[in-house]
Scaffold this motif. Structure first.
Motif, mmCIF file in Angstrom:
data_model
loop_
_atom_site.group_PDB
_atom_site.id
_atom_site.type_symbol
_atom_site.label_atom_id
_atom_site.label_comp_id
_atom_site.label_asym_id
_atom_site.label_seq_id
_atom_site.Cartn_x
_atom_site.Cartn_y
_atom_site.Cartn_z
ATOM 1 N N ARG A 28 1.070 -1.302 -0.075
ATOM 2 C CA ARG A 28 0.098 -0.035 0.141
ATOM 3 C C ARG A 28 1.018 1.191 0.037
ATOM 4 N NH1 ARG A 28 -2.365 -0.469 6.235
ATOM 5 N NH2 ARG A 28 -0.609 0.625 7.234
ATOM 6 N N VAL A 29 0.347 2.390 -0.446
ATOM 7 C CA VAL A 29 1.086 3.452 -0.526
ATOM 8 C C VAL A 29 0.617 4.536 0.634
ATOM 9 C CG1 VAL A 29 1.786 5.633 -2.135
ATOM 10 C CG2 VAL A 29 1.204 3.372 -2.876
ATOM 11 N N GLU A 30 1.666 4.919 1.315
ATOM 12 C CA GLU A 30 1.498 5.890 2.550
ATOM 13 C C GLU A 30 1.751 7.352 2.051
ATOM 14 O OE1 GLU A 30 1.355 4.570 6.255
ATOM 15 O OE2 GLU A 30 0.485 2.714 5.392
ATOM 16 N N GLU A 31 1.705 8.070 3.153
ATOM 17 C CA GLU A 31 1.893 9.529 2.779
ATOM 18 C C GLU A 31 3.194 9.829 2.062
ATOM 19 O OE1 GLU A 31 1.655 12.002 6.180
ATOM 20 O OE2 GLU A 31 -0.613 11.364 6.670
ATOM 21 N N GLU A 32 3.224 10.827 1.259
ATOM 22 C CA GLU A 32 4.534 11.100 0.364
ATOM 23 C C GLU A 32 5.081 9.934 -0.266
ATOM 24 O OE1 GLU A 32 7.299 12.363 3.605
ATOM 25 O OE2 GLU A 32 6.586 14.220 3.904
ATOM 26 N N GLN A 33 3.992 9.218 -0.741
ATOM 27 C CA GLN A 33 4.178 7.970 -1.558
ATOM 28 C C GLN A 33 5.131 6.876 -1.067
ATOM 29 O OE1 GLN A 33 5.222 10.233 -5.302
ATOM 30 N NE2 GLN A 33 3.419 9.120 -6.159
ATOM 31 N N ARG A 34 5.297 6.872 0.259
ATOM 32 C CA ARG A 34 5.923 5.802 0.757
ATOM 33 C C ARG A 34 5.433 4.504 0.956
ATOM 34 N NH1 ARG A 34 9.071 8.066 6.231
ATOM 35 N NH2 ARG A 34 9.579 5.769 6.473
ATOM 36 N N LEU A 35 6.329 3.378 0.297
ATOM 37 C CA LEU A 35 5.514 2.092 0.333
ATOM 38 C C LEU A 35 5.639 1.338 1.631
ATOM 39 C CD1 LEU A 35 7.399 1.141 -3.242
ATOM 40 C CD2 LEU A 35 5.144 1.925 -2.911
ATOM 41 N N ALA A 36 4.427 0.717 1.768
ATOM 42 C CA ALA A 36 4.437 -0.131 3.100
ATOM 43 C C ALA A 36 4.089 -1.660 2.523
ATOM 44 C CB ALA A 36 3.204 0.402 4.124
ATOM 45 N N PHE A 37 4.518 -2.450 3.348
ATOM 46 C CA PHE A 37 4.421 -3.970 3.010
ATOM 47 C C PHE A 37 3.922 -4.746 4.151
ATOM 48 C CE2 PHE A 37 7.977 -1.951 0.786
ATOM 49 C CZ PHE A 37 7.726 -1.979 -0.392
ATOM 50 N N ARG A 38 3.086 -5.721 3.680
ATOM 51 C CA ARG A 38 2.755 -6.843 4.443
ATOM 52 C C ARG A 38 2.796 -8.203 3.828
ATOM 53 N NH1 ARG A 38 -3.190 -6.585 7.066
ATOM 54 N NH2 ARG A 38 -3.786 -6.962 5.099
ATOM 55 N N SER A 39 3.687 -9.064 4.470
ATOM 56 C CA SER A 39 3.944 -10.482 4.044
ATOM 57 C C SER A 39 4.625 -11.242 4.963
ATOM 58 C CB SER A 39 5.111 -10.262 2.791
ATOM 59 O OG SER A 39 5.655 -11.328 2.336
ATOM 60 N N PRO A 40 4.496 -12.896 4.840
ATOM 61 C CA PRO A 40 5.274 -13.558 5.573
ATOM 62 C C PRO A 40 6.542 -13.551 5.528
ATOM 63 C CG PRO A 40 3.962 -14.696 3.981
ATOM 64 C CD PRO A 40 3.487 -13.468 3.806
ATOM 65 N N SER A 41 7.290 -12.784 4.168
ATOM 66 C CA SER A 41 8.626 -12.927 3.988
ATOM 67 C C SER A 41 9.161 -11.599 5.017
ATOM 68 C CB SER A 41 8.918 -12.499 2.678
ATOM 69 O OG SER A 41 8.257 -11.376 2.214
ATOM 70 N N LEU A 42 8.588 -10.903 5.588
ATOM 71 C CA LEU A 42 9.162 -9.484 6.182
ATOM 72 C C LEU A 42 10.229 -9.879 7.487
ATOM 73 C CD1 LEU A 42 6.297 -6.969 6.137
ATOM 74 C CD2 LEU A 42 8.020 -7.089 4.831
ATOM 75 N N LEU A 43 10.955 -9.111 7.791
ATOM 76 C CA LEU A 43 12.064 -9.190 8.868
ATOM 77 C C LEU A 43 11.133 -9.594 10.238
ATOM 78 C CD1 LEU A 43 13.177 -5.771 9.841
ATOM 79 C CD2 LEU A 43 11.059 -5.915 8.661
ATOM 80 N N THR A 44 11.975 -9.960 11.054
ATOM 81 C CA THR A 44 11.534 -10.178 12.522
ATOM 82 C C THR A 44 11.903 -9.107 13.231
ATOM 83 O OG1 THR A 44 11.991 -12.395 12.416
ATOM 84 C CG2 THR A 44 11.777 -11.448 14.353
ATOM 85 N N GLY A 45 13.073 -8.174 13.086
ATOM 86 C CA GLY A 45 13.554 -6.919 13.603
ATOM 87 C C GLY A 45 14.858 -6.412 13.456
ATOM 88 N N TYR A 46 15.152 -5.415 13.839
ATOM 89 C CA TYR A 46 16.641 -4.807 13.648
ATOM 90 C C TYR A 46 17.189 -5.085 15.081
ATOM 91 C CZ TYR A 46 14.833 -2.425 9.322
ATOM 92 O OH TYR A 46 14.566 -1.943 8.306
ATOM 93 N N ALA A 47 18.577 -5.179 15.027
ATOM 94 C CA ALA A 47 19.425 -4.934 16.123
ATOM 95 C C ALA A 47 20.276 -3.713 15.763
ATOM 96 C CB ALA A 47 20.404 -6.116 16.513
ATOM 97 N N PHE A 48 20.224 -2.765 16.716
ATOM 98 C CA PHE A 48 21.007 -1.531 16.513
ATOM 99 C C PHE A 48 21.591 -0.845 17.697
ATOM 100 C CE2 PHE A 48 16.462 -0.774 17.163
ATOM 101 C CZ PHE A 48 16.598 0.166 18.141
ATOM 102 N N PHE A 49 22.502 0.031 17.594
ATOM 103 C CA PHE A 49 22.897 0.755 18.802
ATOM 104 C C PHE A 49 22.007 1.955 18.887
ATOM 105 C CE2 PHE A 49 26.518 -1.350 17.031
ATOM 106 C CZ PHE A 49 27.029 -1.851 18.299
ATOM 107 N N ASP A 50 21.533 2.276 20.195
ATOM 108 C CA ASP A 50 20.871 3.329 20.593
ATOM 109 C C ASP A 50 21.466 4.720 20.885
ATOM 110 O OD1 ASP A 50 21.700 3.395 23.091
ATOM 111 O OD2 ASP A 50 19.917 2.440 24.058
ATOM 112 N N SER A 51 20.835 5.638 21.049
ATOM 113 C CA SER A 51 21.943 6.995 21.292
ATOM 114 C C SER A 51 22.780 6.934 22.416
ATOM 115 C CB SER A 51 20.753 8.098 21.504
ATOM 116 O OG SER A 51 19.818 7.891 22.717
#
Length: 357
Positions: free
Chosen positions: A204-227
Motif C-alpha cells: 500500500r502507498v502511505e503519505e509522501e508515496q512511501r511504500l508499505a508492505f505486509r508479507s510472511p517474508s518480512l523481517l523479524t526486527g532490527y538490532a541496532f545501537f541506541d543514542s
C-alpha cells in the motif's frame, strides 16, 4: 551452505568488512535476543549507524516460494550464483534451490567467464546487478540458449541497458526488492520490463508515496545501537505492515518504484548510506572542510567522490578508504570554494550537489 529447514541461527558478514564494523556487528548479534531459525544480515540504518536485520528461515522460504512460482523454477533448473551470499540476493538463490531441488553453480564475477560457464553448465537462471548486465552487454556475446531468465536487482535497470541485453538474447527481468522482505517484491516477466508484484506480498502507498508492505517474508526486527551506544532490538512493523524509506506507485498488481526517501544510493547493486559515510569522514577530516558526494556513474549507478576546499587531502582519502567497503571508497576529488552547511553544521547535500553540477 545454510540448512533452511533446521533451527540453527546464522550471522552472515562480508569477509572484507572493516575490522571495526565487524566488531560492532558481532556485538549487536551477541547482545541481541536469542532467535531460533534465523539469519542475521548487516545493513545500514537511516542515522548512519550499522545494524543487523533478523530474517527468519520461514520468511526466506516464503520469499523463495513466490520467486520460484513467478519464474516457474523447478528441479530441472540450474542457477548461476555470482552475488554474495551475505546479502539476500545471493542467499535467496540457495533458498530457492533448496525448495525446488535445482542445482547451483557458484562463481566469481567475470563477464567472459560467466558467459562461458553459463553455456558449458547449461545454466537456466541467474540473478545479477545492473553493473554486471552492463558488463555482459559490453562483452557483446549472445546469451546461451539454455538461459531463460536473469533477475536484475540491486538498483534500477535503465531502458538502454534492458534493450541492449535483450538484443543479445539475455532474458533480463528487472526487479525491485529489499533485505527486509528477503529479496524480491516485484519482478518483470516475459518481454516487458514492467514490475509485477509477487504473490507473497501486499503493498500500500502511505503519505509522501512511501511504500508499505505486509508479507510472511518480512523481517523479524532490527538490532541496532541506541543514542547511548547500547544494543537494542525492535520490530518496525505495525499491525504486520512495514513502512519503508522507498517511494512508489501501485496500480493493481503492478509497481513503479520512485526512489529512496532517505540519503541512500546504489553502487554496483549495493545500498550505500551516505549518512554513515559522512560520519566516517567527519571522524578523520579534522579542520579540513570536506564532504562526501555521490556522483552518477553509467556502469555502477554511483561512485563516491570527495568535495574539499583544498587539494591537500591525500591523507584523508587514504584514512577514509581504509575504513569503508571497497565499493564505498573515494574515486575522485572535487575542489570547491566552500562546503555548504546549516547553522547547526549539518551538511546541505542538495546545495552541494547543485553547485557541483
Amino acid at each position: 551452505m545454510i540448512d533452511f529447514f533446521d533451527d540453527e541461527t546464522h550471522l552472515l558478514l562480508n569477509p572484507r568488512a572493516p575490522d571495526e564494523d565487524r566488531r560492532q556487528l558481532e556485538r549487536l548479534r551477541r547482545e541481541s535476543p536469542s532467535l531460533r531459525a534465523h539469519v542475521w544480515i548487516a545493513t545500514s540504518g537511516t542515522t548512519g549507524s550499522l545494524r543487523l536485520v533478523a530474517l527468519s528461515k520461514q520468511a526466506l522460504l516464503a520469499s523463495a516460494r513466490a520467486v520460484n512460482a513467478h519464474l516457474g523454477a523447478s528441479a530441472s533448473d540450474i542457477w548461476a550464483c555470482v552475488l554474495p551470499t551475505f546479502h539476500v540476493g545471493g542467499l535467496g538463490i540457495y533458498t530457492r534451490a533448496a525448495l525446488s531441488g535445482a542445482r547451483v553453480v557458484a562463481l566469481e564475477w567475470n563477464a567472459r567467464q560467466f558467459h562461458r560457464i553459463a553455456g558449458s553448465e547449461q545454466v537456466t537462471l541467474a540473478s545479477l546487478v545492473p553493473a554486471q548486465v552492463r558488463d555482459l552487454v559490453a562483452l557483446g556475446e549472445p546469451a546461451p540458449q539454455s538461459m531463460r531468465a536473469i533477475v536484475v536487482g540491486g538498483g534500477p535497470t535503465p531502458p538502454d541497458l534492458y534493450d541492449g541485453a535483450r538484443a543479445l538474447g539475455w532474458p533480463v527481468l528487472p526487479s525491485y526488492g529489499m533485505t527486509e522482505a528477503c529479496s524480491q517484491i516485484a519482478t518483470a516477466s516475459g518481454d516487458s520490463p514492467e514490475l509485477e508484484i509477487l504473490d507473497h506480498i501486499e503493498i500500500r502507498v502511505e503519505e509522501e508515496q512511501r511504500l508499505a508492505f505486509r508479507s510472511p517474508s518480512l523481517l523479524t526486527g532490527y538490532a541496532f545501537f541506541d543514542s547511548q551506544g547500547r544494543v537494542s532490538f525492535a520490530d518496525p512493523k505495525a499491525n504486520g505492515w512495514f513502512v519503508s524509506e522507498d517511494r512508489g506507485e501501485v496500480e493493481g498488481r503492478w509497481l513503479r518504484p520512485l526512489g529512496r526517501a532517505g540519503a541512500f544510493v546504489k553502487i554496483g547493486g549495493e545500498s550505500v548510506d551516505l549518512a554513515r559515510l559522512d560520519a566516517v569522514l567527519d571522524s578523520i577530516r579534522g579542520n579540513t572542510e570536506a564532504a562526501i558526494v555521490a556522483v552518477a556513474d553509467e556502469r555502477l549507478g554511483h561512485v563516491i567522490h570527495l568535495a574539499a576546499t583544498t587539494d591537500q587531502v591525500d591523507g584523508i582519502v587514504e584514512a577514509f578508504n581504509a575504513r569503508v567497503y571497497p565499493f564505498e571508497r573515494i574515486r575522485g576529488v572535487r575542489r570547491v570554494k566552500d562546503v555548504p552547511r546549516s547553522p547547526l553544521g549539518k551538511l546541505l547535500r542538495a546545495r552541494l550537489n547543485a553547485e557541483l553540477r
